[in-house]
Design an enzyme around this catalytic site. Structure first.
Site, short mmCIF file in Angstrom:
data_model
loop_
_atom_site.label_atom_id
_atom_site.label_comp_id
_atom_site.label_asym_id
_atom_site.label_seq_id
_atom_site.Cartn_x
_atom_site.Cartn_y
_atom_site.Cartn_z
N GLU A 35 57.67 3.34 28.67
CA GLU A 35 58.03 3.94 27.40
C GLU A 35 57.09 3.33 26.36
O GLU A 35 56.98 2.09 26.29
CB GLU A 35 59.49 3.62 27.04
CG GLU A 35 59.86 4.36 25.77
CD GLU A 35 61.26 4.10 25.25
OE1 GLU A 35 62.03 3.38 25.90
OE2 GLU A 35 61.55 4.62 24.17
N ARG A 261 63.45 -7.14 38.98
CA ARG A 261 62.53 -7.39 37.86
C ARG A 261 61.87 -8.74 38.03
O ARG A 261 62.47 -9.67 38.56
CB ARG A 261 63.31 -7.46 36.55
CG ARG A 261 63.77 -6.19 35.99
CD ARG A 261 64.56 -6.49 34.73
NE ARG A 261 63.72 -6.40 33.54
CZ ARG A 261 63.40 -5.23 32.97
NH1 ARG A 261 63.83 -4.11 33.46
NH2 ARG A 261 62.65 -5.21 31.89
N LYS A 271 60.41 -6.18 26.07
CA LYS A 271 59.61 -5.64 24.96
C LYS A 271 60.33 -5.82 23.63
O LYS A 271 59.70 -6.09 22.62
CB LYS A 271 59.34 -4.15 25.20
CG LYS A 271 58.12 -3.88 26.05
CD LYS A 271 57.86 -2.40 26.17
CE LYS A 271 58.81 -1.76 27.14
NZ LYS A 271 58.58 -0.32 27.32
P1 ATP Z 1 61.57 -3.84 28.64
O1 ATP Z 1 62.96 -4.23 29.00
O2 ATP Z 1 60.63 -4.96 28.51
O3 ATP Z 1 61.52 -2.90 27.47
P2 ATP Z 1 61.44 -1.56 30.24
O4 ATP Z 1 61.93 -1.51 31.62
O5 ATP Z 1 62.28 -0.91 29.21
O6 ATP Z 1 61.07 -3.02 29.90
P3 ATP Z 1 59.51 0.46 30.56
O7 ATP Z 1 58.40 0.81 29.66
O8 ATP Z 1 60.63 1.40 30.67
O9 ATP Z 1 60.01 -0.95 30.11
O10 ATP Z 1 58.97 0.07 32.00
C1 ATP Z 1 58.03 0.76 32.73
C2 ATP Z 1 58.17 0.37 34.17
O11 ATP Z 1 57.97 -1.03 34.32
C3 ATP Z 1 59.56 0.67 34.68
O12 ATP Z 1 59.46 1.26 35.95
C4 ATP Z 1 60.22 -0.67 34.72
O13 ATP Z 1 61.20 -0.70 35.70
C5 ATP Z 1 59.04 -1.59 35.03
N1 ATP Z 1 59.31 -2.95 34.52
C6 ATP Z 1 59.64 -3.30 33.27
N2 ATP Z 1 59.88 -4.62 33.17
C7 ATP Z 1 59.69 -5.13 34.42
C8 ATP Z 1 59.79 -6.43 34.99
N3 ATP Z 1 60.14 -7.50 34.25
N4 ATP Z 1 59.51 -6.58 36.30
C9 ATP Z 1 59.16 -5.52 37.04
N5 ATP Z 1 59.05 -4.29 36.58
C10 ATP Z 1 59.31 -4.06 35.28
MG MG Z 2 62.89 1.09 29.73
#
Ligand code: ATP
Ligand code: MG
Length: 555
Positions: A35, A261, A271
Site C-alpha cells: 500500500e 512477519r 509503516k
Molecule cells: P505495515 O504494517 O508496516 O504498514 P503492511 O503489511 O501494512 O505493513 P503493506 O504495504 O500492506 O504493508 O505490505 C506489502 C506486503 O509486504 C504485504 O504482503 C505484507 O504482508 C508484506 N509485509 C509487510 N510487513 C512485513 C514484515 N514485517 N515481514 C514480512 N512481510 C511483510
Molecule cells: Mg497493509
C-alpha cells in the site's frame, strides 16, 4: 536464481506440489502488493525476496501491484519510492506496474453483482452501532436492521453513494454472510465506504472506495495470481478471500498463503510508527540512515546484496518471530569486509611531527584491499606532520606491549602503509594535555621490518596534516535503546536513543573525498563508512557510519 541459493520453504513446497498435481495452468504468478502509504522497510524486503524469489525459482512472474484503496493515507511520493527500492534491491516486476485503483470499475460491477445475488446490502448503522451489532469473538452478532433491504433499494442506494449524495460515514455497503460466524471477518464485512478524497491515481472520479478485503483477492484473480502470499494477520481473512472468489464471476481462482512477519529486535517494522518518527522529526526523513527502511539502509551503506542475503537466510515460517539484529549486521559486515576499499581517516586528531622526515611530500603506494588485488592501489601522501588518533598514544611507559599495541613515548609503532616511527617527546598545553608528539622515523622500514630492538608495538592509522582533507562524519548508533521498543514503556518513542547521531569533523586521506556518492570504505581500525547519497560532494565530503568493524553489543 541458481540452484544453490534457492531458499526452500513451505511455500515453495506447496507450489511444487501444485505444479506436480497439475493445479497450475501456465506460469506460477506471485505479486508484491504494497500500500503506498509509506516507504518500504526491512520486513517488506523479506516479502519482496520471497515473492520475486519464488517466481524466479519456478520460472514464473511476479507483479508489482499497489494496493491503493485508501487514498487518505496514500501518496505518489510513496509509489515512486517503492518502485525505486524494489529495483535497487535487484528485482524487476513483470510488465507494467499494476494498481488496485485501475480495477475500481470492475469492483463496482462486482458489488452490483453481489447485491443482485442478494449477497450485499447498504447499511446505515453508525460505526459505533455497527460494532455493537457485530458482537465479539464469543458473542454472536445480530442482524443490522438494514440487512433485508430489497435488491432495488440497495442498487439505488449504492448508486447514490457513488454519486456523492451522502456524507462520509453515512452508510456503507456490506456483504451479507453470517452474523453468527465465529470468524469476525465473516460478520457482514464492509465492501465500500464513502470517502470524499482525491486519489493519487484516479483523481476525483470516486468518492467510494473498496475495503482491503473486497479488493485484494479480486485483484489477484484479475491478474491471474496463482499463489497470493501474505503475512499471518490475514489468516483469518482467508475464508472471506475465498468467499469472494467463489461468489463472484472472477477470471481465476488464486489461493492465499500466509507466512510470519519479520520482526527484528532494537528496530521497528511498522509503516505507521516509522511515519510518526518522520512526522515528529525524530529522524530527518524516511531515508534517514537510522531508519530500517530500504532507502534508509541504502543510505547507511548497506548493499542490496547483503540485504538479499539476509532475507534469503531467514526462515519462512508459519509463526511470527523476532530476529536478532546481529544477524543482519553480520551480513552487512561480511559483505563490506569483502567489497569495500580501505582508507585512513583520523577521527580525533593528534599531531605528530616527524623530525627526520623530508620537507617534501613522499608519495607512497597502498593497496585498496589487503586480499583483493583487483581493487587496485592508491597514492598515499606521507609528510613531516601527520595526525594520528589521540587514543593511539600514551605517555604511560608501563603499559604492556600486548595490551597497548599503539604508540607510547620512547617506543615504536608502525604507521599503516608507511614507516615505523618512535615517539621521542611531547608538547603540552597549559592544562598539561598533550597537543603534539615529536617523533622520528626509522629509515627503510616501508614494507620492511626494522632491527629487532625497534620492533613496533602495533600498526596504527594516520593522515598527512598538509595533504589530508577535512570530512564530516555522521556517527550513527541504534535508533532504539530497547530490544522491543515500546514494550516496557508503552510508548516506543520513549525508547528512542537520544544519542543515535553524533556529527564530527575528521581528517581523511585526500583521494577518498573524490569518490562518488554511495561509496563504502573501511576506514582502517574505525569502521565502515559510506559517502552520503545526497549530501556528499568533493567540496563538502560527508560520510555516514555504516557499521563498526566488529559486534561490540554483547560486551
Ligand atoms: P505495515 O504494517 O508496516 O504498514 P503492511 O503489511 O501494512 O505493513 P503493506 O504495504 O500492506 O504493508 O505490505 C506489502 C506486503 O509486504 C504485504 O504482503 C505484507 O504482508 C508484506 N509485509 C509487510 N510487513 C512485513 C514484515 N514485517 N515481514 C514480512 N512481510 C511483510
Ligand atoms: Mg497493509
Amino acid at each position: 536464481m541458481s540452484e544453490s541459493t534457492v531458499n526452500h520453504n513451505f511455500i515453495s513446497t506447496i507450489i511444487q506440489e501444485d505444479i506436480d498435481a497439475g493445479r497450475v495452468h501456465g506460469k506460477v504468478v506471485t505479486r508484491f502488493p504494497p500500500e503506498p502509504n509509506g516507504y518500504l522497510h526491512i520486513g517488506h524486503a523479506k516479502s519482496i525476496c520471497l515473492n520475486f524469489g519464488l517466481a524466479e525459482e519456478f520460472g514464473g512472474e511476479c507483479n508489482l501491484r499497489f494496493d491503493d484503496t485508501n487514498p487518505a493515507k496514500e501518496d505518489q511520493e510513496y509509489v515512486d519510492a517503492i518502485k525505486e527500492d524494489i529495483q535497487w534491491l535487484g528485482f524487476q516486476w513483470t510488465g507494467d506496474v499494476h494498481y488496485a485503483s485501475s480495477y475500481f470499475d470492475q469492483f463496482y460491477d462486482w458489488a452490483i453483482h453481489l447485491i443482485k445475488e442478494g449477497l450485499a446490502y447498504v447499511c446505515d448503522l453508525a460505526p459505533e452501532q455497527a460494532s455493537e451489532y457485530r458482537g465479539w469473538a464469543t458473542k454472536p452478532g445480530k442482524a443490522s436492521p438494514f440487512r433485508n433491504r430489497s435488491v432495488e433499494e440497495n442498487l439505488s442506494l449504492l448508486e447514490k453513494m457513488k454519486q456523492g449524495d451522502f456524507d462520509e460515514g453515512f452508510c456503507v455497503l456490506r456483504a451479507k454472510i453470517d452474523m453468527a460466524s465465529p470468524n469476525m471477518n465473516m460478520r457482514d464485512p464492509i465492501l465500500y465506504r464513502i470517502r470524499k478524497e482525491s486519489h493519487h491515481q484516479t483523481g476525483d472520479k470516486w468518492c467510494i472506495y473498496p475495503s482491503y478485503d473486497f479488493a485484494h483477492g479480486q485483484e489477484d484473480a484479475i491478474e491471474g495470481i496463482t499463489h497470493s502470499i501474505c503475512t499471518l494477520e490475514f489468516q483469518d481473512h482467508r475464508p472471506l478471500y475465498e468467499w469472494f472468489t467463489e461468489n463472484l464471476p472472477v477470471p481465476s481462482q488464486p489461493k492465499q498463503y500466509e507466512f510470519g512477519r519479520l520482526n527484528i529486535n532494537y528496530t521497528m517494522t511498522s509503516k505507521r510508527k516509522l511515519k510518526q518518527l518522520v512526522d515528529e522529526q525524530i529522524v530527518t526523513g524516511w531515508n534517514d540512515p537510522r531508519m530500517p527502511t530500504i532507502s534508509g539502509m541504502r543510505r547507511r551503506g548497506y548493499s542490496a546484496t547483503a540485504l538479499r542475503s539476509f532475507c534469503d537466510g531467514l526462515a519462512v515460517a508459519k509463526t511470527d518471530g523476532v530476529v536478532d539484529i546481529a544477524q543482519l549486521e553480520f551480513e552487512i559486515r561480511n559483505d563490506l569486509n569483502e567489497n569495500s576499499a580501505r582508507a585512513m581517516c583520523v577521527l580525533n586528531p593528534l599531531k605528530v611531527s616527524i623530525t627526520n622526515a623530508p620537507d617534501s611530500v613522499e608519495w607512497l603506494e597502498a593497496a585498496n584491499h589487503p586480499q583483493q588485488e583487483a581493487m587496485g592501489k592508491r597514492s598515499l601522501p606521507f609528510t613531516k606532520d601527520i595526525y594520528i588518533d589521540a587514543s593511539d598514544f600514551s605517555e604511560d611507559t608501563s603499559l604492556s606491549r600486548k595490551k597497548f599495541k599503539r604508540l607510547v613515548i620512547g617506543d615504536y609503532v608502525r604507521l599503516r602503509g608507511a614507516y615505523v616511527i618512535k615517539a621521542d617527546d611531547v608538547i603540552k598545553n597549559e592544562q598539561g594535555e598533550v597537543i603534539e608528539i615529536i617523533a622520528s622515523l626509522v629509515p627503510d622500514t616501508i614494507g620492511q621490518n626494522p632491527p629487532a630492538e625497534m620492533k613496533p608495538r602495533g600498526v596504527i592509522h594516520w593522515v598527512s596534516v598538509t595533504e589530508g582533507k577535512e570530512v564530516e562524519l555522521r556517527l550513527y548508533d541504534r535508533l532504539f535503546l530497547a530490544e522491543a521498543p515500546g514494550k516496557a514503556t508503552d510508548n516506543y518513542l520513549d525508547d528512542v536513543n537520544p544519542n543515535s547521531l553524533k556529527v564530527i569533523k575528521a581528517i581523511a586521506e585526500p583521494t577518498i573525498v573524490n569518490c562518488e556518492a554511495e561509496t563504502v570504505f573501511q576506514f582502517e581500525r574505525e569502521g565502515y563508512f559510506v559517502s552520503d547519497r545526497y549530501e556528499h560532494s568533493v567540496d563538502t565530503p560527508v560520510f555516514n557510519l555504516t557499521i563498526g568493524l566488529r559486534d561490540t553489543s554483547k560486551k
